[in-house]
Design a protein around this motif. Structure first.
Motif, PDB file in Angstrom:
ATOM      1  N   LYS A  80      10.076  -7.717  -4.319  1.00 48.55           N
ATOM      2  CA  LYS A  80       9.525  -7.221  -3.061  1.00 48.55           C
ATOM      3  C   LYS A  80      10.137  -5.902  -2.642  1.00 48.55           C
ATOM      4  N   ALA A  81      11.447  -5.709  -2.933  1.00 50.86           N
ATOM      5  CA  ALA A  81      12.113  -4.469  -2.531  1.00 50.86           C
ATOM      6  C   ALA A  81      11.501  -3.272  -3.244  1.00 50.86           C
ATOM      7  N   LEU A  82      11.253  -3.409  -4.534  1.00 57.59           N
ATOM      8  CA  LEU A  82      10.661  -2.321  -5.307  1.00 57.59           C
ATOM      9  C   LEU A  82       9.227  -2.058  -4.866  1.00 57.59           C
ATOM     10  N   LEU A  83       8.453  -3.115  -4.655  1.00 54.34           N
ATOM     11  CA  LEU A  83       7.062  -2.932  -4.246  1.00 54.34           C
ATOM     12  C   LEU A  83       6.965  -2.297  -2.869  1.00 54.34           C
ATOM     13  N   ALA A  84       7.911  -2.633  -1.972  1.00 55.47           N
ATOM     14  CA  ALA A  84       7.879  -2.057  -0.634  1.00 55.47           C
ATOM     15  C   ALA A  84       8.197  -0.572  -0.650  1.00 55.47           C
ATOM     16  N   VAL A  85       9.032  -0.152  -1.592  1.00 60.17           N
ATOM     17  CA  VAL A  85       9.418   1.257  -1.673  1.00 60.17           C
ATOM     18  C   VAL A  85       8.466   2.054  -2.555  1.00 60.17           C
ATOM     19  N   ASP A  86       8.163   1.524  -3.748  1.00 57.01           N
ATOM     20  CA  ASP A  86       7.387   2.259  -4.745  1.00 57.01           C
ATOM     21  C   ASP A  86       6.065   1.597  -5.112  1.00 57.01           C
ATOM     22  N   GLY A  87       5.668   0.576  -4.355  1.00 61.45           N
ATOM     23  CA  GLY A  87       4.440  -0.128  -4.683  1.00 61.45           C
ATOM     24  C   GLY A  87       3.231   0.762  -4.870  1.00 61.45           C
ATOM     25  N   PRO A  88       2.925   1.656  -3.917  1.00 58.80           N
ATOM     26  CA  PRO A  88       1.736   2.515  -4.082  1.00 58.80           C
ATOM     27  C   PRO A  88       1.710   3.274  -5.407  1.00 58.80           C
ATOM     28  N   ALA A  89       2.847   3.816  -5.825  1.00 61.10           N
ATOM     29  CA  ALA A  89       2.893   4.560  -7.085  1.00 61.10           C
ATOM     30  C   ALA A  89       2.694   3.629  -8.282  1.00 61.10           C
ATOM     31  N   LEU A  90       3.285   2.432  -8.222  1.00 56.72           N
ATOM     32  CA  LEU A  90       3.142   1.478  -9.333  1.00 56.72           C
ATOM     33  C   LEU A  90       1.702   0.981  -9.435  1.00 56.72           C
ATOM     34  N   TYR A  91       1.063   0.722  -8.286  1.00 60.45           N
ATOM     35  CA  TYR A  91      -0.326   0.271  -8.312  1.00 60.45           C
ATOM     36  C   TYR A  91      -1.222   1.339  -8.956  1.00 60.45           C
ATOM     37  N   GLU A  92      -0.996   2.593  -8.613  1.00 62.58           N
ATOM     38  CA  GLU A  92      -1.796   3.681  -9.172  1.00 62.58           C
ATOM     39  C   GLU A  92      -1.605   3.789 -10.676  1.00 62.58           C
ATOM     40  N   LYS A  93      -0.372   3.637 -11.137  1.00 59.07           N
ATOM     41  CA  LYS A  93      -0.100   3.682 -12.581  1.00 59.07           C
ATOM     42  C   LYS A  93      -0.819   2.541 -13.298  1.00 59.07           C
ATOM     43  N   ALA A  94      -0.779   1.351 -12.717  1.00 59.19           N
ATOM     44  CA  ALA A  94      -1.441   0.207 -13.335  1.00 59.19           C
ATOM     45  C   ALA A  94      -2.953   0.415 -13.360  1.00 59.19           C
ATOM     46  N   ASP A  95      -3.511   0.927 -12.253  1.00 59.89           N
ATOM     47  CA  ASP A  95      -4.950   1.200 -12.201  1.00 59.89           C
ATOM     48  C   ASP A  95      -5.359   2.188 -13.288  1.00 59.89           C
ATOM     49  N   ALA A  96      -4.570   3.259 -13.402  1.00 59.95           N
ATOM     50  CA  ALA A  96      -4.893   4.303 -14.382  1.00 59.95           C
ATOM     51  C   ALA A  96      -4.821   3.774 -15.808  1.00 59.95           C
ATOM     52  N   ALA A  97      -3.887   2.845 -16.064  1.00 61.76           N
ATOM     53  CA  ALA A  97      -3.712   2.306 -17.413  1.00 61.76           C
ATOM     54  C   ALA A  97      -4.652   1.138 -17.697  1.00 61.76           C
ATOM     55  N   GLY A  98      -5.331   0.632 -16.652  1.00 63.02           N
ATOM     56  CA  GLY A  98      -6.235  -0.494 -16.845  1.00 63.02           C
ATOM     57  C   GLY A  98      -5.526  -1.805 -17.089  1.00 63.02           C
ATOM     58  N   VAL A  99      -4.309  -1.945 -16.568  1.00 61.19           N
ATOM     59  CA  VAL A  99      -3.556  -3.186 -16.747  1.00 61.19           C
ATOM     60  C   VAL A  99      -3.356  -3.853 -15.384  1.00 61.19           C
ATOM     61  N   GLN A 100      -2.962  -5.107 -15.440  1.00 63.52           N
ATOM     62  CA  GLN A 100      -2.804  -5.882 -14.222  1.00 63.52           C
ATOM     63  C   GLN A 100      -1.347  -5.878 -13.773  1.00 63.52           C
ATOM     64  N   LEU A 101      -1.144  -5.690 -12.467  1.00 65.20           N
ATOM     65  CA  LEU A 101       0.184  -5.799 -11.853  1.00 65.20           C
ATOM     66  C   LEU A 101       0.082  -6.872 -10.776  1.00 65.20           C
ATOM     67  N   SER A 102       0.739  -8.007 -10.997  1.00 66.53           N
ATOM     68  CA  SER A 102       0.635  -9.150 -10.086  1.00 66.53           C
ATOM     69  C   SER A 102       1.988  -9.431  -9.452  1.00 66.53           C
ATOM     70  N   TYR A 103       1.979  -9.939  -8.190  1.00 64.97           N
ATOM     71  CA  TYR A 103       3.253 -10.085  -7.480  1.00 64.97           C
ATOM     72  C   TYR A 103       3.193 -11.171  -6.412  1.00 64.97           C
ATOM     73  N   GLU A 104       2.539 -12.291  -6.722  1.00 60.10           N
ATOM     74  CA  GLU A 104       2.452 -13.394  -5.770  1.00 60.10           C
ATOM     75  C   GLU A 104       3.830 -13.871  -5.315  1.00 60.10           C
ATOM     76  N   ALA A 105       4.813 -13.843  -6.210  1.00 57.68           N
ATOM     77  CA  ALA A 105       6.149 -14.350  -5.885  1.00 57.68           C
ATOM     78  C   ALA A 105       6.940 -13.417  -4.980  1.00 57.68           C
ATOM     79  N   ALA A 106       6.407 -12.221  -4.707  1.00 59.97           N
ATOM     80  CA  ALA A 106       7.149 -11.265  -3.881  1.00 59.97           C
ATOM     81  C   ALA A 106       7.117 -11.607  -2.404  1.00 59.97           C
ATOM     82  N   VAL A 107       6.200 -12.467  -1.989  1.00 54.04           N
ATOM     83  CA  VAL A 107       6.067 -12.814  -0.572  1.00 54.04           C
ATOM     84  C   VAL A 107       5.985 -14.327  -0.419  1.00 54.04           C
ATOM     85  N   ALA A 108       6.918 -14.884   0.350  1.00 55.83           N
ATOM     86  CA  ALA A 108       6.867 -16.299   0.764  1.00 55.83           C
ATOM     87  C   ALA A 108       6.972 -17.288  -0.385  1.00 55.83           C
ATOM     88  N   GLY A 109       7.715 -16.947  -1.444  1.00 50.05           N
ATOM     89  CA  GLY A 109       8.052 -17.904  -2.493  1.00 50.05           C
ATOM     90  C   GLY A 109       6.867 -18.643  -3.062  1.00 50.05           C
TER      91      GLY A 109
END
Length: 432
Positions: A103-132
């Protein structure tokens, strides 16, 4: 049957449980995904360190980069910003699906990571980052995809909820409740991220991003912790029919979205008011679905591993069936609004002189600043005497809904009155 290579980064409490599930439940997972999930390695700092669950020793390695480059699915459970960020980017570059609970990384750099994943056509999932273990992110992105969410309000930090609940049920001061949380293992040796609200703020940014289809970061969240909450505040709230909770709130307002974390008074009958101990809960309001509540354990190795494996199974199914990766939907660009744009109810606790005219002076200042009083309660602590002069009284005021700026101006004006000894606390009220 197709085989998918899985790389695990981190073998702490959550990582160890993920490794156990991958190894012990391999046949069940294969039946559910249509592919064999082969755990090819576990990246750690020390291969010989004792662990809660010991996987075969040959799986442990210190070369995380090499492990990432050869995997179909990378599970990042290292935490922190680096080297987690670099390894996730490397995994995306090599076409791997990424599952993370960071969650710490996604809160700081999430937007950039999401864009990289979108551009590469891969999935970035993070259900465990919020509320266990609570399945909240997928319901927001999938189940409510055809609806319009108006507000998300949640208890997303178990440590602070345990502390506030202990104060409420036992009358303990903050420091004593924190010591008990530390003794029981709910609080870290350094609890700053929890008690100052930073952990909840990181999760709030993620929830807001998904609920309102706009990418928000930690810097967009107004954050206040619970260190200023006293046993007196808790007792006064309890006496008035409220309970104090640390809430992460994301809501759509005119002109944008407000994302905030702060101690909040809730009616005791509100669903979130009944959340006890270290449990988490998220309350969602949507135009068509109405009010929805998600409740469960917000931390711990096994509960969080359950959320991780949900993402892993979903990703594996996509890799078997084909199709592009899916992260989040950014169909809107809603600006984040400052806390001054928020309108809510407030609770103000004052220590004032017990003499004629005090209430009229206070009421006049509320009226001058456009803040309406809903209720006011007075408790006299010391009567007027000839020797000691005016006595003292405790005033507890609950306002009608008002703007943050108007309330702040009112409080500052009240502090300047010569009949006010102190403004003990100012807390927001929600859920009324």
């Amino acid at each position: 049957m197709k085989t998918l290579k899985v790389a695990l980064l981190g073998a702490g409490n959550v990582g160890s449980q993920v490794a156990r599930i991958l190894l012990e439940d391999s046949d069940v997972l294969a039946a559910r995904t249509g592919a064999r999930l082969e755990l090819v390695g576990i990246a750690v700092r020390n291969v010989d360190a004792p662990r809660e669950y010991a996987a075969p020793q040959a799986l442990y390695t210190t070369d995380a980069s090499a492990l990432v480059r050869g995997a179909d699915i990378v599970i990042e459970l290292m935490g922190g910003l680096e080297p987690a960020r670099t390894l996730i980017l490397e995994a995306i570059e090599h076409g791997a699906t990424v599952v993370t609970g960071n969650k710490a990384l996604l809160a700081v750099d999430g937007p950039a990571l999401y864009e990289k994943a979108d551009a590469a056509g891969v999935q970035l999932s993070y259900e465990a980052a919020v509320a266990g273990a609570i399945p909240i992110l997928r319901p927001i992105t999938d189940s409510l995809a055809g609806d319009k969410i108006t507000r998300v309000m949640g208890i997303v930090n178990g440590t602070t909820n345990f502390i506030l609940d202990a104060m409420d049920s036992t009358g303990a001061e903050f420091s004593d409740a924190l010591a008990e949380a530390t003794r029981l293992g709910y609080a870290e040796a350094d609890p700053t991220a929890d008690i100052e609200g930073h952990d909840a703020a990181a999760k709030g940014a993620i929830l807001a991003s998904l609920a309102f289809h706009t990418r928000y970061a930690l810097e967009d969240v107004h954050c206040e912790g619970i260190t200023g909450v006293t046993a007196t505040d808790i007792a006064a709230a309890k006496d008035a029919g409220y309970v104090i909770k640390l809430l992460a709130i994301a809501e759509k307002l005119d002109g944008g979205v407000s994302v905030r974390v702060h101690p909040t008074l809730l009616p005791r009958e509100h669903p979130l008011g009944a959340v006890r101990g270290a449990f988490n809960a998220v309350f969602v309001e949507a135009e068509s679905a109405g009010e929805l509540m998600f409740y469960g354990r917000g931390a711990g190795g096994s509960p969080t591993a359950s959320a991780v494996m949900g993402d892993v199974v979903s990703a594996a199914r996509r890799l078997v069936l084909g199709g592009p990766g899916r992260t989040d939907s950014t169909i809107e660009v809603l600006p984040v609004l400052p806390i001054d744009a928020v309108s809510t109810q407030y609770y103000i606790h004052l220590d004032a002189a017990d003499q004629p005219g005090v209430l009229s002076k206070i009421s006049a200042l509320f009226a001058e600043n456009g803040v309406s009083i809903e209720s006011m309660r007075q408790t006299v602590h010391r009567e007027h005497t000839e020797n000691e002069g005016p006595g003292s009284a405790e005033l507890r005021i609950v306002t009608h809904r008002a703007g943050e700026a108007a309330l702040a101006a009112t409080v500052e004006a009240i502090k300047g009155l010569d009949v006010i000894n102190s403004v003990t606390s100012v807390l927001r009220v929600e859920g009324v």
